[in-house]
Design a protein around this motif. Structure first.
Motif, PDB file in Angstrom:
ATOM      1  N   HIS A 311      35.761  21.840   4.528  1.00 25.10           N
ATOM      2  CA  HIS A 311      36.933  22.490   3.921  1.00 25.10           C
ATOM      3  C   HIS A 311      36.648  23.916   3.461  1.00 25.10           C
ATOM      4  O   HIS A 311      37.587  24.635   3.114  1.00 25.10           O
ATOM      5  CB  HIS A 311      37.420  21.681   2.724  1.00 25.10           C
ATOM      6  CG  HIS A 311      37.958  20.328   3.076  1.00 25.10           C
ATOM      7  ND1 HIS A 311      39.186  20.132   3.652  1.00 25.10           N
ATOM      8  CD2 HIS A 311      37.400  19.089   2.932  1.00 25.10           C
ATOM      9  CE1 HIS A 311      39.385  18.831   3.850  1.00 25.10           C
ATOM     10  NE2 HIS A 311      38.316  18.190   3.431  1.00 25.10           N
ATOM     11  N   ILE A 315      39.314  27.338   2.425  1.00 22.62           N
ATOM     12  CA  ILE A 315      39.636  27.163   1.014  1.00 22.62           C
ATOM     13  C   ILE A 315      40.496  28.295   0.468  1.00 22.62           C
ATOM     14  O   ILE A 315      41.248  28.118  -0.500  1.00 22.62           O
ATOM     15  CB  ILE A 315      38.331  27.016   0.190  1.00 22.62           C
ATOM     16  CG1 ILE A 315      38.635  26.444  -1.206  1.00 22.62           C
ATOM     17  CG2 ILE A 315      37.618  28.342   0.085  1.00 22.62           C
ATOM     18  CD1 ILE A 315      39.177  25.060  -1.192  1.00 22.62           C
ATOM     19  N   TYR A 320      46.629  25.751   1.198  1.00 24.27           N
ATOM     20  CA  TYR A 320      45.629  24.777   1.619  1.00 24.27           C
ATOM     21  C   TYR A 320      45.130  23.989   0.407  1.00 24.27           C
ATOM     22  O   TYR A 320      44.777  24.562  -0.621  1.00 24.27           O
ATOM     23  CB  TYR A 320      44.453  25.462   2.305  1.00 24.27           C
ATOM     24  CG  TYR A 320      43.474  24.473   2.898  1.00 24.27           C
ATOM     25  CD1 TYR A 320      43.788  23.786   4.058  1.00 24.27           C
ATOM     26  CD2 TYR A 320      42.266  24.205   2.263  1.00 24.27           C
ATOM     27  CE1 TYR A 320      42.906  22.869   4.605  1.00 24.27           C
ATOM     28  CE2 TYR A 320      41.379  23.285   2.800  1.00 24.27           C
ATOM     29  CZ  TYR A 320      41.699  22.624   3.969  1.00 24.27           C
ATOM     30  OH  TYR A 320      40.832  21.710   4.498  1.00 24.27           O
ATOM     31  N   ILE A 322      42.624  20.475  -0.632  1.00 28.18           N
ATOM     32  CA  ILE A 322      41.712  19.420  -0.173  1.00 28.18           C
ATOM     33  C   ILE A 322      42.327  18.063  -0.434  1.00 28.18           C
ATOM     34  O   ILE A 322      42.321  17.176   0.422  1.00 28.18           O
ATOM     35  CB  ILE A 322      40.351  19.547  -0.893  1.00 28.18           C
ATOM     36  CG1 ILE A 322      39.712  20.891  -0.542  1.00 28.18           C
ATOM     37  CG2 ILE A 322      39.441  18.393  -0.522  1.00 28.18           C
ATOM     38  CD1 ILE A 322      38.424  21.165  -1.271  1.00 28.18           C
TER      39      ILE A 322
END
Length: 372
Positions: A311, A315, A320, A322
């Motif tokens: 990831h 980031i 975006y 996680i």
């Protein structure tokens, strides 16, 4: 003539140039040959004139007749040779430019839906191969840009739809049956919270779009990075206390940078706020400011779960997340780190995620001003 030449294909122009140059060379060669032969004949004539005083046919007339025959052959043969040269030049130009025709055909079939495809490169070391490699690099950048645009459009639509759906649901629930004034007041408060969230989201997107367009104006001044870090942590202390966390700032003295104070403050605020959200309850978040001769560096270290390697590359992408569910529960929109990246880069710096065994370490680097 000039219009025809400017609109002619490269193949036709190469053929014309090749034919013209070859014809000029042939004319020069034929002229030099004719002059040399005539000079040789005249020298022979002078020798024969000295050896034979009386001849029935004048040697001068005989040589003139031979020269005329040579001249006729050269004049009549020159157009034939030029025509053959033109045909040969056209065939050579066609063969030389056939890779470009193939390149154009392949490029034409790659549309916005097929940007993952690439041009074939038979020989990557010649001019055509280098051109194909440049076009392939361009397609790769376009594919990346189109992918980011599609993700951004989908994520922005989703982020805007969620609060709108909440507002609609609250409104329909309030109109469904008669309620007490306190219940209506509570419903209106919930709607205003969602409106605030929408406003913040739209303002953030507007700032990012202005940054992308290069229209954001910065008011640069001399900023003490240590003082700014302490100012940010002081304003975020109440959020950390709610999670029983401690913000700890250590800073070297006299670390100055040239930056827009408000923009840079937003960057640091977003990074520290991110550390508070994902750091465990009761942990310590370290904010450390240091400098060398050229760079001033601010690092924010938390004790959270860290960011998996798969990831890390995305980031700083907009929207975006996680963990989608956890981020939404915490009120995040997925734009905090994107704003931080833009704010730092707008001030001539760089932001990066450093590898760490546990937790996350975000590093902001800015050109340092010499102490005055």
């Amino acid at each position: 003539m000039s219009l025809w030449w400017s609109s002619a294909s490269i193949r036709v122009r190469l053929t014309a140039w090749y034919t013209a140059v070859l014809a000029l060379l042939l004319v020069v060669y034929a002229t030099v040959t004719f002059v040399a032969v005539r000079h040789e004949f005249r020298e022979s004539l002078e020798l024969e004139s000295g050896a034979h005083a009386q001849v029935e046919l004048s040697p001068q007339a005989r040589i003139d007749e031979q020269l005329r025959e040579i001249l006729v052959v050269l004049v009549l043969g020159l157009p034939v040779i030029v025509a053959l040269a033109g045909v040969g030049g056209y065939l050579l130009a066609t063969r030389a430019l056939s890779p470009i025709d193939h390149l154009a055909a392949e490029t034409r079939r790659i549309t916005a839906d097929r940007l993952h495809e690439r041009l074939s490169v038979p020989n990557q070391y010649d001019e055509i191969g280098r051109l194909a490699a440049v076009i392939n690099d361009m397609f790769a950048r376009l594919e990346s840009s189109f992918g980011q645009l599609r993700r951004f459009t989908a994520d922005a639509s989703h982020e805007l739809r969620t609060p709108l759906s909440v507002i609609r649901g609250i409104g329909e629930l309030g109109l469904g049956e008669t309620r007490s004034p306190s219940e209506y007041k509570e419903a209106m408060g919930s709607m205003l919270e969602e409106v605030d969230r929408l406003t913040h989201l739209v303002d953030t997107l507007l700032r990012l779009s202005r940054g992308d367009a290069g229209t954001a104006r910065l008011s640069r001044e001399v900023v003490d990075l240590g003082d700014l870090a302490r100012d940010v942590t002081l304003s975020l202390n109440i959020l950390a206390e709610e999670r029983r966390q401690r913000l700890q700032v250590t800073s070297a003295d006299g670390v100055h940078v040239s930056a827009d104070r408000l923009v840079l403050r937003d960057a640091i605020t977003n990074v520290v706020d991110n550390a508070i959200k994902y750091g465990p309850s009761g942990s310590t978040i370290d904010v450390h400011v240091k400098a060398n001769a050229q760079w001033a560096t601010l690092t924010v270290t938390d004790r959270g779960p860290g960011i998996p390697p798969e990831h890390r590359a995305r980031i700083f992408d907009r929207f975006y997340r996680i963990d989608e569910g956890r981020s939404r529960e915490m009120g995040g929109s997925g734009l905090g780190l994107a704003i931080a990246k833009w704010a730092v880069e707008a001030n001539g710096g760089d932001i990066a995620l450093d590898a760490s065994g546990s937790g996350s370490v975000f590093r902001i680097s800015l050109p340092r001003l010499a102490n005055t």
